[in-house]
Design a protein around this motif. Structure first.
Motif, PDB file in Angstrom:
ATOM      1  N   VAL A  73      49.076  22.694 -48.320  1.00 54.47           N
ATOM      2  CA  VAL A  73      49.363  22.427 -46.914  1.00 54.47           C
ATOM      3  C   VAL A  73      50.710  21.717 -46.839  1.00 54.47           C
ATOM      4  O   VAL A  73      50.921  20.692 -47.500  1.00 54.47           O
ATOM      5  CB  VAL A  73      48.276  21.527 -46.270  1.00 54.47           C
ATOM      6  CG1 VAL A  73      48.613  21.254 -44.806  1.00 54.47           C
ATOM      7  CG2 VAL A  73      46.903  22.169 -46.397  1.00 54.47           C
ATOM      8  N   ALA A  78      53.135  20.410 -43.829  1.00 57.17           N
ATOM      9  CA  ALA A  78      53.220  20.262 -42.384  1.00 57.17           C
ATOM     10  C   ALA A  78      54.089  19.071 -42.038  1.00 57.17           C
ATOM     11  O   ALA A  78      54.129  18.086 -42.773  1.00 57.17           O
ATOM     12  CB  ALA A  78      51.827  20.077 -41.793  1.00 57.17           C
ATOM     13  N   ALA A 128      53.222  19.408 -36.761  1.00 56.65           N
ATOM     14  CA  ALA A 128      52.202  18.439 -37.156  1.00 56.65           C
ATOM     15  C   ALA A 128      52.722  17.022 -36.952  1.00 56.65           C
ATOM     16  O   ALA A 128      53.894  16.743 -37.202  1.00 56.65           O
ATOM     17  CB  ALA A 128      51.816  18.642 -38.609  1.00 56.65           C
ATOM     18  N   VAL A 138      52.054  14.408 -38.627  1.00 55.86           N
ATOM     19  CA  VAL A 138      52.248  13.684 -39.886  1.00 55.86           C
ATOM     20  C   VAL A 138      52.831  14.630 -40.927  1.00 55.86           C
ATOM     21  O   VAL A 138      52.673  15.837 -40.847  1.00 55.86           O
ATOM     22  CB  VAL A 138      50.909  13.108 -40.415  1.00 55.86           C
ATOM     23  CG1 VAL A 138      50.490  11.924 -39.576  1.00 55.86           C
ATOM     24  CG2 VAL A 138      49.817  14.161 -40.445  1.00 55.86           C
ATOM     25  N   ILE A 159      52.657  16.272 -44.324  1.00 54.50           N
ATOM     26  CA  ILE A 159      51.663  16.583 -45.355  1.00 54.50           C
ATOM     27  C   ILE A 159      52.313  17.511 -46.369  1.00 54.50           C
ATOM     28  O   ILE A 159      52.968  18.487 -46.000  1.00 54.50           O
ATOM     29  CB  ILE A 159      50.413  17.260 -44.760  1.00 54.50           C
ATOM     30  CG1 ILE A 159      49.827  16.425 -43.616  1.00 54.50           C
ATOM     31  CG2 ILE A 159      49.371  17.508 -45.836  1.00 54.50           C
ATOM     32  CD1 ILE A 159      48.672  17.110 -42.902  1.00 54.50           C
ATOM     33  N   GLN A 161      50.429  18.633 -49.539  1.00 52.44           N
ATOM     34  CA  GLN A 161      49.306  18.499 -50.446  1.00 52.44           C
ATOM     35  C   GLN A 161      48.942  19.821 -51.092  1.00 52.44           C
ATOM     36  O   GLN A 161      48.637  20.803 -50.416  1.00 52.44           O
ATOM     37  CB  GLN A 161      48.100  17.926 -49.698  1.00 52.44           C
ATOM     38  CG  GLN A 161      46.901  17.761 -50.614  1.00 52.44           C
ATOM     39  CD  GLN A 161      46.007  16.617 -50.211  1.00 52.44           C
ATOM     40  OE1 GLN A 161      46.295  15.879 -49.271  1.00 52.44           O
ATOM     41  NE2 GLN A 161      44.911  16.446 -50.913  1.00 52.44           N
TER      42      GLN A 161
END
Lengths: 343, 343, 343, 343
Positions: free
Chosen positions: A150, A152, A221, A223, A225, A227
């Protein structure tokens, strides 16, 4: 000493220039950008360097050995092609070009002229991905089962490429390096909430082996990210680029399938889990760009193919092309051709 | 006082029994489970309660008003149907049943007999989802743009339903509650790495409005992830169920599209971002099961339809049926029929 | 245009030089460092700048208006004093000097010559501390009850100052800015596990008002911790410098004391809590050094006293002197003299 | 089968009762609490158990073998003493009693009557602390250098003990178990912001070996913190009780002191760091109370001294007594007497 010019001094170009200035193998001789404010800043930071508005000025100079291209994606192909024609080694931002045909053309040109062509697949030069590559190849990892990512954040909307070309390209370059299987098909979904290109997209990659990759990318998004999970039958990796330390964690966890189980109660007891320690391997603090520029200089010097050379760039673009087609048909699966530029 | 039996004392049943024992509106009178060890434990914890191996014993008793069913999914339909036929109110674990046809049959039976049928869509009873529901409905949120969820953990492999039916069902129940749009199509991908059902799956839901939902679910992840993003044009929510506090965060961030921008330079300046404060609304510490059992008792008493009644259960199962079909064809989009049991 | 030299190009000096180069108000003319490797790096990064091994060379030049001193603490006093005597404005790393007597001498010299003396109390220039300062001053915050800080990491052991002078100095500068009370006494404990200075220490500061401050500092911690709590009667702040975003969080929590409570049961019900939302105010992304150098240029230009001028530096050193005395007697409390250089 | 009564059904008592009910070695026969609402809840949860308002009723019964005391600290001593006199084994919440004299009296009574006296130092029964104990004892850990703990949260203000007795007691019990050295002195600071007892306090413990412990405790913090660092010369541990997983992390980091270094440049190069992998050992998910009640039953059966028996309770109370004295004099160091009840 490699005399080098940086084309484009917007978001990423300053990082290229800074790393070049720090390495003794290079001499930064010119910076090109159409924006005079950016050039003024470049000039203040790099007092001795020529600043020009037109990249052609840099490409035409005989005293320049190489260029680092950090301009918008749509200009990668013409600038890289012209640079190669002028006999210069080329380091170009991802994606290598906008179509696989353009990629193939650049590969041919670089090969014919024996020039180094390196795509800035920056993640393959991180200590994290190098460690993951090493871990996945070990027998203790077990067969690789999936790659899940992911990426974002809020912005930056790109005008000429969608979010897959901007962010999923990183995962495709990592997958190209780390997963020992060939992508055969993709299914992609997404949405363009505003005018322009898709800002939210999801991509599943199918391979010629029982492993699956999924990449979720998003410019909307709240935040940041970054991951990634890479799962093996015996070990599992979580890689979080946003973490300041312990970016890579290895979980000694796995699944056991008991084939001898009592057929009657079989379905319930076939699969069991093993849970052990978690381990974060020590990673040296080396900026990926430093490693990449070191590698670029070596390849120029010894003529070897870069880790992220033209072929790697082409393979990534092929998946993106297929993904874009699937995206327009709500996930309809699209096959990926297996041909490479050389066969 | 509602006299109630719990059917199934495996993973979830003990939580139902504990909550029932704590609420004065109920009297827990029986617990059924085929496993004698589980019954012994049930007996030690709830000394006065009858324990039986066969749920039929509980269903046949005239002194029982309601049942809470926490048995495997494939038994939901026959047990719920028999309970309704015996005139008992039914609370059943998700999913309501294995097919939309079965769901419709249960809805009809409950309606005809004027009995309460509640599906344990547990998340719609959490303080977090209730708050999100409230926030999304406010004009300051702006149009909803996407719903994105990741639910991953190691195990528990279910023998009779795949990971979509086990985990994505939670998101579909939240979406049903929170997103003011109708699902029209899905694209799903995934993999069964071992014998049995898919353990890793990805689901995109398309709606009759410009909003998209994506759900990634996984039984093979080394870490537990329960992360949901709900994005509006003016505010964005991150909901992390794993966090012990500040589970719901509201980001005062948004996107502005300037339609009057200079057409020439338009594509670059059309979209801008606004970034403001982050806010974590205070949530009461109330166990969702407590709220749900309170609601169940109210619905039994006043005859109202539960928030997560049969229709909600049916809508969720319809999406799952379409998803399963898409899953078998590598993401091929599948439409969702719009009919409900009542028209 | 302020012509400025950087003295010391070790750990912190490069950050000073980089920020100076980026600001149009300055011209970086010289960098001094005894280490030739460091000078070579300085030269590559700042091609037009003079590099010298002896700071006296820079101090003696008539074409230099100001110096930024980033040398070891024991050299701050002689270098700063000589620079002032040579008529140069001085920006000096924390701590201002090794004794309060030296601090007073520097303050006098700067005042007499009407030169700007600024101590690099870097935290008072962060957006985070500026926001905290603003929040604490608001009536909604309530009386401030305590300041609690933990600063820990592995290394760097300093040869000539202990961990209080290295790390607690940051908190003392923040406290000086944020807490509207005067320190009256300290109690400090700690340990030197190896030869040399204390590497682990704890400092309690008592004030002339009912507020307490505690600072734990440590060079031997496996993880980097920078966690500050500032607690008011009605609101509480957590400030985590290590977090990439949401560094400052404001908790709408507080304590209510009911003085009218029934005397008999009084002790149990006197105190109650109020818990509300959590709020992370948006902070601009501005490097603190940029803000500090902007402020230094302004003070040079308009003759105003810097936020972190000599007096602030002196107040911090006074607390450190008392702390060091307490440290040698296992926490024995030591009073802090209230006199300032001016009275 | 141990027939046992729980005295006190407030905050902690329900956890004791629940664990007793789950273990086959016990039969829960009575619950005492002055509050009728609490007794009604106890009755609903444990239908067959006698509920009484006066603990004396339970203490006087001949058919009760043991009591678990979870009443306010000031009642621990009289209730435990009476229980022992009545020939009952005693499990008592921390602290064992309010003074070391009382502790000694209870130890004597238990010894004379050959009864088991166990203090609920709950942390020594956690998998985390057991693992830490094991790790610290290994030669690879190196000499232990410090123990550092922060325990903070909002509330619950205790009426009859201050925050040291409420929270630091946990660390003192862990230290008693884990650190192979004897506490010789303490320095404590703190503040009572409101009527009553100190709500914020800091405690440094000095030992008869070169190791230091520091404990910060706070009832006025907006967030719950339970962070412990245990540092060895070769390895370092971070233990975060709030983390849902990976509670204990071991850092393969250490400090090397080179004594042969060149005397001239010595101070700068004496100390270097070694940084390696991080490792989170797998911990079984076993509730500490379950382990403790298992241990209590074993000690009753075989007459062995509990891990957290009377002597452990006494040692912890001695440090708290000294701390309270230091607290009243702003950190003035106070020595701890070395005598034990037996010598």
């Amino acid at each position: 000493m490699i005399r080098i010019a940086v084309l484009g001094y917007g978001y990423w170009g300053p990082n290229l220039a800074r790393n070049i200035a720090d390495q003794a193998a290079y001499r930064l001789v010119a910076i090109a950008d159409p924006n005079p404010d950016r050039l003024a800043l470049a000039s203040r930071r790099h007092p001795g360097v020529d600043v020009v508005t037109d990249p052609a000025e840099a490409l035409g100079r005989g005293d320049i050995d190489a260029v680092a291209i950090a301009t918008p994606p749509s200009t990668h192909y013409p600038l890289a092609l012209e640079a190669l024609r002028q006999g210069k080694h080329v380091l170009v931002e991802k994606p290598l070009a906008e179509t696989s045909g353009q990629c193939a053309r650049l590969i041919e040109e670089a090969e014919r002229r024996q020039l180094t062509l390196l795509v800035d697949h920056i993640f393959v030069y991180t200590q994290a991905v190098r460690k993951i590559h090493e871990l996945v190849a070990q027998p203790e990892f077990g067969d690789i089962l999936y790659y899940d990512s992911v990426r974002a954040n809020l912005g930056l909307f790109q005008p000429d490429v969608n979010v897959l070309w901007d962010l999923a390209v990183h995962d495709l370059s990592i997958i190209n390096q780390v997963i020992p299987a060939r992508p055969v098909a993709v299914s992609a979904t997404g949405m363009r909430h505003f005018e322009g290109v898709e800002n939210t997209a999801y991509l599943t990659v199918f391979f010629d082996r029982p492993v699956i990759a999924h990449i979720g990318v998003n410019w909307l998004a709240p935040v940041k990210i970054r991951q990634v999970m890479v799962c093996g039958r015996k070990r599992m990796i979580v890689y979080d680029e946003v973490e300041p330390s312990e970016k890579v964690k290895v979980y000694d966890k796995g699944v056991e399938v008991d084939r001898r189980a009592n057929p009657e109660s079989a379905r319930k007891i076939l699969i069991s889990y093993r849970t052990g320690d978690v381990w974060a391997p020590h990673l040296e603090h080396i900026e990926a760009l430093k490693t990449m520029f070191g590698h670029f200089a070596e390849c120029i010097s010894n003529g070897h193919q870069p880790i992220s050379g033209g072929e790697a760039g082409l393979r990534v673009v092929k998946v993106l092309e297929a993904a874009e087609q699937s995206l327009r048909h709500r996930g309809q699966p699209v096959e990926i051709s297996s041909g490479t530029v050389n066969g």
